[in-house]
Design an enzyme around this catalytic site. Structure first.
Site, short mmCIF file in Angstrom:
data_model
loop_
_atom_site.label_atom_id
_atom_site.label_comp_id
_atom_site.label_asym_id
_atom_site.label_seq_id
_atom_site.Cartn_x
_atom_site.Cartn_y
_atom_site.Cartn_z
N ASP A 27 -1.50 -0.23 -4.56
CA ASP A 27 -2.81 0.17 -5.02
C ASP A 27 -2.60 1.81 -5.55
O ASP A 27 -3.57 2.32 -6.21
CB ASP A 27 -3.85 0.20 -3.82
CG ASP A 27 -3.13 0.75 -2.68
OD1 ASP A 27 -2.19 1.08 -2.46
OD2 ASP A 27 -3.88 0.56 -1.53
N ASP A 56 1.95 3.23 2.87
CA ASP A 56 0.87 4.14 3.03
C ASP A 56 0.76 4.81 4.32
O ASP A 56 0.60 6.14 4.43
CB ASP A 56 -0.48 3.70 2.59
CG ASP A 56 -1.59 4.75 2.32
OD1 ASP A 56 -1.23 5.97 1.68
OD2 ASP A 56 -2.79 4.61 2.73
N ALA A 102 -16.55 4.98 2.76
CA ALA A 102 -17.18 4.16 3.83
C ALA A 102 -15.98 4.02 4.98
O ALA A 102 -16.56 4.08 6.18
CB ALA A 102 -17.67 2.83 3.29
N ASP A 103 -14.93 3.63 4.99
CA ASP A 103 -14.09 2.93 6.09
C ASP A 103 -14.00 3.90 7.22
O ASP A 103 -14.00 3.61 8.26
CB ASP A 103 -12.87 2.63 5.69
CG ASP A 103 -11.82 3.56 4.77
OD1 ASP A 103 -12.44 4.49 4.41
OD2 ASP A 103 -10.60 3.28 4.81
N ASP A 128 0.96 -1.23 -0.03
CA ASP A 128 0.04 -0.04 -0.07
C ASP A 128 1.01 1.19 -0.10
O ASP A 128 1.85 1.16 0.83
CB ASP A 128 -0.73 -0.05 1.12
CG ASP A 128 -2.33 0.49 0.80
OD1 ASP A 128 -2.34 1.86 0.81
OD2 ASP A 128 -3.41 -0.19 0.91
N HIS A 181 1.70 8.51 5.23
CA HIS A 181 0.80 9.62 5.88
C HIS A 181 1.06 10.41 6.78
O HIS A 181 0.75 11.61 6.88
CB HIS A 181 -0.50 9.16 6.24
CG HIS A 181 -1.42 8.89 5.06
ND1 HIS A 181 -1.59 9.83 3.95
CD2 HIS A 181 -2.21 7.75 4.56
CE1 HIS A 181 -2.67 9.25 3.14
NE2 HIS A 181 -2.69 8.05 3.36
N SER A 225 -6.76 4.06 -1.49
CA SER A 225 -6.75 2.76 -1.20
C SER A 225 -8.23 1.92 -1.63
O SER A 225 -8.21 0.95 -2.12
CB SER A 225 -6.56 2.47 0.17
OG SER A 225 -5.21 3.01 0.53
N ARG A 239 -10.89 4.81 12.53
CA ARG A 239 -11.38 3.63 11.86
C ARG A 239 -10.78 2.39 12.64
O ARG A 239 -11.05 1.18 12.22
CB ARG A 239 -11.28 3.45 10.33
CG ARG A 239 -9.60 3.44 10.03
CD ARG A 239 -9.42 3.28 8.42
NE ARG A 239 -8.16 3.23 8.29
CZ ARG A 239 -7.44 3.28 6.88
NH1 ARG A 239 -8.54 3.71 6.07
NH2 ARG A 239 -6.21 3.51 6.76
N ARG A 297 -9.63 15.42 11.45
CA ARG A 297 -10.10 14.01 11.06
C ARG A 297 -9.61 12.82 11.95
O ARG A 297 -10.32 12.04 12.25
CB ARG A 297 -9.63 13.79 9.56
CG ARG A 297 -8.33 13.86 9.29
CD ARG A 297 -8.07 13.60 7.76
NE ARG A 297 -8.01 12.19 7.46
CZ ARG A 297 -7.85 11.66 6.43
NH1 ARG A 297 -7.88 12.34 5.35
NH2 ARG A 297 -7.85 10.19 6.24
#
EC number: 5.4.2.12
Length: 514
Positions: free
Chosen positions: A445, A404, A264-265, A14, A408, A64, A193, A187
């Site tokens: 991805d 990933d 959604a996640d 990722d 980030h 992703s 999540r 966020r």
């Protein structure tokens, strides 16, 4: 069940994109002898993972969710972002029956319309253009009390970039003459999540009780104060916006709440705290009896709330096609990307297919992953190696989140360490696949860790990129067919497995076995 299957293994690294320049490139500058050797010796190519090639607007960076949907579907899947842009442009959005019904009900009852979402031009979880359209829809239908609860980004956008969005929306409300920005929160809290419910509770209390660490009368001023406290957009503490003489804009029974995130996640947890009667993630000081709670898209099948844009169903994805041919499959990843190798890879299907096993490895409980760039890669690799050796599976789909999740954070040295961790894992996976005479595809991805600083701003680059990603094949002698994209991966795997490709899959095989 046969116990000597030779698996087709797909490893998704990722956030592992390809960029030629060395500057700020955690992938190119990391010590990666294994990936370097594979790239030199094995059939390989670069494939597209962004923009029109994955059903996003031209030039839009990949992500992703989009990546895994395309990987599993074997066709370009037009994403919610593209679909919503089109709906707004053509005017259909403003007549959406779910959205209009929620607003009309609130207006007729003299109640407020609350809109929450990631206020960002990032286009990964949301787009601020959609939020603006929703505010306009509410205003057009006579709503006077329109309150925006803004979740700030700084992850799919530069770390300190929210001012332009806040100014834009302050101006928009002033022009409409109705409504205002009611609260701000990063966020990191509102869109967790990973079951860190203490974070979500801060967002819940902010919306339901106007309970924040700070109260001020100006959104841009509140942001500047957060920066002075050392908080980037993503981490802005709960802030109530309330001018002298204004009522607090918390949620009340009968109000409408519309969640404008389309992905959604990172939407599921906060939504469950609002709508699930049996919610137990944290004690809710105040439970709202909504007039309507509307999800922009379907976040999970078990969330009982109206949905403005239900998913378009995909038939004969890779997983479903394997089931129809009595094949066995395994999906395996850490918490952070588990939904991606299951729900998203299966085209939005929550339940496993017959013959599909799933293994979830817990991601480490750290505040940010630069503190543990290895994440849970060692345990993930151990479980993956055991699955390969077991002979149980025809296909195995695995995601390593490190590139990933550490990318980030914007912390370059940590990203380098993450990439070096992955190289060590790949070495073991290659040997395990060879030992059982299996086949292995390694890809990504989307990009991230190959660009750790934004050359334009000089800030840490915490977002994804729109660069291509590597694809390497280890198995039979083969040659590469160039010009690939993520939606070619499922047909490639089926072809390598000697299986027919369903007509719904419009992708093409990218390796021809000699």
């Amino acid at each position: 069940m046969s116990s000597n299957k030779k698996p087709m293994v797909l490893v998704i690294l990722d956030g592992y994109g390809h960029r030629e320049e060395q500057q700020d490139n955690a992938i190119l500058n990391a010590k990666t002898p294994v990936m370097d050797r594979l790239w030199q010796q094995q059939p390989h190519q670069l494939i597209a993972a962004s923009g029109l090639d994955v059903g996003l607007p031209d030039g839009q960076m990949g992500n992703s969710e989009v990546g895994h949907v395309n990987l599993g579907a074997g066709r370009i899947v037009y994403q919610d972002l593209t679909r919503l842009d089109k709906e707004i442009k053509e005017g259909d959005f403003f007549a959406n029956p779910t959205l209009t019904a929620a607003v009309d009900k609130a207006v007729q009852a003299g109640k407020a319309v609350h809109i929450m979402g990631l206020l960002s031009p990032g286009g990964v979880h949301s787009h601020e253009d959609h939020i603006l359209a929703m505010i306009e829809l509410a205003s057009q239908r006579g709503a006077k009390a329109v309150y925006l609860h803004a979740f700030l980004d700084g992850r799919d956008t530069p770390p300190r970039s929210a001012e332009a969005s806040l100014q834009r929306f302050s101006d928009a409300f002033a022009k409409l003459g109705t409504g205002r920005i009611a609260s701000l929160i990063g966020r990191y809290y509102a869109m967790d999540r990973d079951n860190r419910w203490d974070r979500v509770q801060l967002a819940y209390d902010l919306l339901t009780q106007a309970k924040g660490d700070y109260v001020t009368d100006n959104a841009v001023g509140a942001l500047q104060a957060a920066y002075e406290r050392g908080e980037n957009d993503e981490f802005v503490k709960p802030t109530v916006l309330q001018a002298a003489g204004e009522a607090k804009a918390e949620l009340h029974d009968g109000d409408a709440l519309i969640f404008m995130n389309f992905r959604a996640d990172r939407a599921r947890q906060i939504v469950r705290s609002f709508v699930n009667a049996d919610f137990d993630g944290f004690p809710r000081a105040k439970i709202i009896n909504f007039g309507d709670f509307v999800m922009l898209t379907e976040y999970a099948a078990d969330i009982k709330a109206p949905c403005a844009y239900p998913p378009a169903s995909l038939s004969n994805t890779f997983g479903e096609w394997l089931m129809k041919h009595d094949k066995t499959q395994l999906r395996i990843s850490e918490t952070e990307k588990y939904a991606h190798v299951t729900f998203f890879f299966n085209g939005g299907v929550e339940e496993p297919f017959t013959g599909e096993d799933r293994v979830l490895i817990n991601s480490p409980k750290v505040a940010t992953y630069d503190l543990q760039p290895e994440m849970s890669a060692a345990e993930l690799t151990d479980k993956l190696l055991a699955a390969i050796a077991s002979g149980k599976y025809d296909a195995i789909i695995c995601n390593y989140p490190n590139g990933d999740m550490v990318g980030h954070t914007g912390v370059y040295d940590a990203a380098v360490k993450a990439v070096e961790t992955l190289d060590n894992c790949i070495a073991q996976v290659v040997e395990a696949v060879k030992a059982v005479d299996g086949q292995l595809l390694i890809t990504a991805d989307h990009g991230n860790a190959e660009q750790m600083r934004d050359p334009a701003t000089g800030q840490a680059h915490t977002a994804h990129t729109s660069l291509p990603v590597p694809l390497i094949y280890i198995g039979k002698p083969a040659s590469a067919v160039n010009g690939g994209k993520l939606s070619d991966i499922a047909p490639t795997m089926l072809a390598l497995m000697g299986m027919e490709i369903p007509q719904e899959m419009t992708g093409k095989p990218l390796f021809i076995v000699e």
